[in-house]
Motif scaffolding. Structure first.
Motif, PDB file in Angstrom:
ATOM      1  N   PHE A 245       0.768  -1.354  -0.033  1.00 34.37           N
ATOM      2  CA  PHE A 245       0.046   0.086   0.148  1.00 34.37           C
ATOM      3  C   PHE A 245       0.805   1.272   0.003  1.00 34.37           C
ATOM      4  O   PHE A 245       0.325   2.362   0.284  1.00 34.37           O
ATOM      5  CB  PHE A 245      -1.149   0.153   1.260  1.00 34.37           C
ATOM      6  CG  PHE A 245      -0.286  -0.316   2.579  1.00 34.37           C
ATOM      7  CD1 PHE A 245       0.553   0.770   3.209  1.00 34.37           C
ATOM      8  CD2 PHE A 245      -0.151  -1.511   3.139  1.00 34.37           C
ATOM      9  CE1 PHE A 245       1.017   0.652   4.490  1.00 34.37           C
ATOM     10  CE2 PHE A 245       0.143  -1.711   4.134  1.00 34.37           C
ATOM     11  CZ  PHE A 245       0.741  -0.702   5.113  1.00 34.37           C
ATOM     12  N   SER A 290       0.063   5.028   0.726  1.00 34.77           N
ATOM     13  CA  SER A 290      -0.247   5.606  -0.214  1.00 34.77           C
ATOM     14  C   SER A 290      -1.696   5.244  -1.129  1.00 34.77           C
ATOM     15  O   SER A 290      -2.444   6.052  -1.616  1.00 34.77           O
ATOM     16  CB  SER A 290       0.774   5.099  -1.626  1.00 34.77           C
ATOM     17  OG  SER A 290       2.249   5.607  -1.059  1.00 34.77           O
ATOM     18  N   SER A 291      -2.120   3.854  -0.777  1.00 35.92           N
ATOM     19  CA  SER A 291      -3.330   3.595  -1.399  1.00 35.92           C
ATOM     20  C   SER A 291      -4.307   2.992   0.271  1.00 35.92           C
ATOM     21  O   SER A 291      -3.711   2.190   0.634  1.00 35.92           O
ATOM     22  CB  SER A 291      -3.140   2.312  -2.408  1.00 35.92           C
ATOM     23  OG  SER A 291      -4.327   1.678  -2.484  1.00 35.92           O
ATOM     24  N   ASP A 293      -7.320   2.022  -0.136  1.00 30.53           N
ATOM     25  CA  ASP A 293      -8.019   0.685  -0.531  1.00 30.53           C
ATOM     26  C   ASP A 293      -6.957  -0.691  -0.095  1.00 30.53           C
ATOM     27  O   ASP A 293      -7.395  -1.747   0.385  1.00 30.53           O
ATOM     28  CB  ASP A 293      -8.274   0.514  -1.888  1.00 30.53           C
ATOM     29  CG  ASP A 293      -9.467   1.404  -2.354  1.00 30.53           C
ATOM     30  OD1 ASP A 293     -10.143   1.891  -1.255  1.00 30.53           O
ATOM     31  OD2 ASP A 293      -9.778   1.320  -3.539  1.00 30.53           O
TER      32      ASP A 293
END
Lengths: 329, 317
Positions: A245, A290-291, A293
């Motif tokens: 992530f 960073s992500s 999800d």
């Protein structure tokens, strides 16, 4: 195949014939009582050929033997060549490993020979063959299944070892293929894959961005002859091992609750990223993301629970509700 | 540090690899009765027994124009052994630079400290002079913890001498760790995790244990029953359907094999050893992955519901 039946001598392929010839040279030099003249080398191994041809062949053969660890060097004076094994460079020195310790090392390291994310697995296989010199008995009857390095990964490892730049063709995550020249700085394995960390070389020979490349996405790797490079002393490969992530620019910092019994495991998975604190009975891990999800998904897989930010908690909750809804229906 | 071993110096891979294998074997034939068997060669070099016999054939027939053969005799295992150490024999060679880096990197990954006596013996006597240990650590990503090295050492010794080990282990279904006695058959490393395939001496069943869940690992005096590595790993294969392929890259799926891939949909097979690891990973796909096993899918849903239930007070902080 009967080893000593002359009527059944197998037909050797080119690699085998060459290997046997070089093995013969190795056995001879390992057992020579002193330096060997070029004339004797020629007579024993190269037959009636022009001396320049023999010299070239012998130099090439010495290079190949050196790649195996046996260094044959010129100990003569001037044009009077005399050849002998460089004992310091070639043979074991000091107190050696006990047979038991060697066997333990072999058993403990062996799983990495079969691990596709250990990029040095082929070299390790040969290293262990030198460390544990037992080639008999029954302890080696376990099933095999080593996956050998592909040619491109092997070329990347060779480039790294020799510090030789490589011209590559690489396909990125979007499927776009491009050519570039790289200096390989290091390797790591993650989630069953090998990654190489490399600096891209610009046309003027300077290096620009350092980034991770997946080894299985190179379609060609060609060493650049007559060039070498140094790896910067402040380069640490660990700085380039990102969690799934963390690919891309950081967008937020996440805070996770980790159960005490899972702390050691999650710390291992965390690859050194983030900070750990104990707040009351709770173990808290804070890490850049960073992500959101993928961070939510990763948290479910690793049995850790997001506490903040709200966006991450909501994403994590929605993912679990999507799974749990089947049970409620 | 010298870096003379480069791609430019490499001959054909097959020929050089055979030669490196042959020289390693030659190095093992330095004392009378030192033996080489095709079974051991095949296993250690990951080649067929026929290829192993061909390697032995090359050893037995290597000579110069005057015929200085290695004095070998045939053994019961269809291998060869050195007749005498007073005549022609092999000498073990040091590791090359790349072999040295590979071994150091492996020891780092296992977590063997540089002060470990066996590692020091290797460093002092076997490696190529000039390879910088700190540089290997800097460039090769050490990951191991000393406790991993310690426990692997106990397991490896138990495998070699056939002894039982005892340990406390918290399995996926256990609320608390409990003491187990196991006969280790082999260790494995997958996706950064060490596993031990073993026989549980109390239940008699073949089990796979995660090394990082083992505590107080101790080798006992008791001999284990004969190892049965062929049946050590009792797993079943599940088919998993992925509607979102991102999860194949972002999560670890040890042993997964993609069987079909069409328009963003992937079908794969994966070994399942029990426990909640695989159900938890399927849950992590947020409803976009399914296994063809109703028990596993029930576990996936239970994990999701338990997490949501436990989270309510925690996430409301």
């Amino acid at each position: 195949m009967d080893l000593f039946d002359e009527d059944e001598e197998p037909r050797l392929n080119g690699d085998e014939a060459q290997s046997r010839r070089l093995l013969s040279i190795a056995i001879f030099f390992q057992n020579a009582n002193g330096p060997v003249t070029s004339d004797e080398v020629a007579a024993r191994f190269y037959g009636p050929k022009p001396s320049a041809t023999i010299e070239r062949s012998f130099n090439r053969d010495r290079k190949r033997l050196a790649l195996c660890g046996l260094v044959i060097t010129d100990v003569g004076h001037g044009s009077d060549h005399a050849w002998a094994v460089d004992k310091d460079a070639s043979y074991l020195g000091g107190s050696s490993l006990s047979d038991e310790d060697a066997a333990v090392l072999e058993v403990a390291c062996r799983p990495l020979v079969s691990d596709p994310s250990f990029v040095y697995r082929d070299e390790l296989r040969l290293a262990l063959a030198k460390v544990d010199r037992c080639f008999s008995g029954t302890r080696f009857r376990e099933s095999r299944g080593t996956s050998r390095l592909d040619r491109r990964s092997e070329a990347l490892v060779a480039s790294f070892t020799s510090r030789t730049p490589v011209d590559v063709t690489y396909r990125d995550a979007r499927g776009r293929e491009g050519k570039r020249r790289l200096r390989v700085y290091g390797f790591f394995g993650l989630r069953g894959r090998n990654y190489v960390v490399a600096a891209r070389m610009d046309a003027d020979g300077s290096t620009s961005s350092i980034r991770d490349y997946r080894c299985d996405r190179f379609s060609s790797v060609t060493p650049v002859k007559d060039q070498t490079y140094e790896i910067p002393e402040d380069f640490f490969v660990e700085d380039h091992i990102f969690l799934p992530f963390q690919i891309g620019p950081t967008t937020t910092q996440a805070c996770f609750l980790v159960a005490p019994e899972d702390e050691a495991r999650v710390r291992g998975e965390a690859c050194g990223w983030g900070s750990w604190t104990k707040e009351g009975d709770a173990i808290i891990w804070r890490v850049d993301v960073s992500s959101v999800d993928i961070a939510a998904s990763w948290a479910i897989a690793e049995a850790i629970r997001p506490l903040s930010p709200v966006e991450l908690v909501d994403t994590w909750t929605r993912a679990l509700e999507g799974v749990a809804s089947d049970a409620r229906n | 540090m010298s870096h003379g071993q480069g791609a430019g110096n490499r001959g054909r891979k097959g020929g050089l690899e055979r030669l490196r294998e042959l020289l390693a074997v030659l190095g093992s034939l330095d004392d009378a009765n030192d033996e080489v068997s095709p079974t051991a060669l095949a296993s250690r070099f990951d080649i067929s027994e026929d290829q192993a016999k061909r390697l032995i054939y090359l050893l037995t027939t290597a000579s110069d124009e005057s015929g200085s053969w290695l004095p070998l005799y045939l053994t019961d295992e269809e291998g060869v052994a050195l007749c005498s150490s007073d005549s022609t024999r092999g000498r073990p060679c040091r590791l090359t630079i790349s072999e040295t880096m590979a071994l150091m990197s492996a020891l780092d990954q296992i977590g063997v400290p540089t002060s470990d006596p066996a590692r020091m013996a290797v460093s002092h006597s076997m490696v190529t002079p000039g390879v910088d240990q700190e540089e290997v650590e800097r460039l090769m990503a050490p990951q191991g913890h000393p406790s991993t090295a310690r426990d692997l050492d106990v397991c490896a010794k138990a495998i070699l001498d056939g002894k039982v080990i005892s340990m406390s282990y918290r399995g996926t279904a256990d609320a608390e760790p409990r003491v187990r006695r196991i006969a280790c058959h082999r260790v494995r490393h997958e996706e950064g995790t060490w596993y031990v395939d073993a026989t549980d001496m109390d239940s008699g069943g073949e089990r796979t244990f995660r090394l990082d869940r083992m505590g107080n690992v101790t080798r006992e005096d008791m001999m284990a029953r004969p190892a049965t590595p062929e049946s050590a790993t009792h797993s079943r294969t599940l088919t998993v359907e992925f509607d979102d392929v991102r999860y194949l890259d972002s999560l670890a799926w040890p042993g997964l094999r993609v069987t079909s891939r069409t328009d963003g949909h992937v079908t794969a097979e994966i070994p399942y050893y029990g426990g909640d690891w695989l159900p938890r990973h399927i849950a992590a796909c947020g409803g976009t992955a399914r296994a063809d096993d109703e028990q596993v899918m029930a576990q996936v849903r239970r994990i999701a519901m338990d997490e949501l239930t436990r989270a309510r007070p925690a996430t409301s902080r």
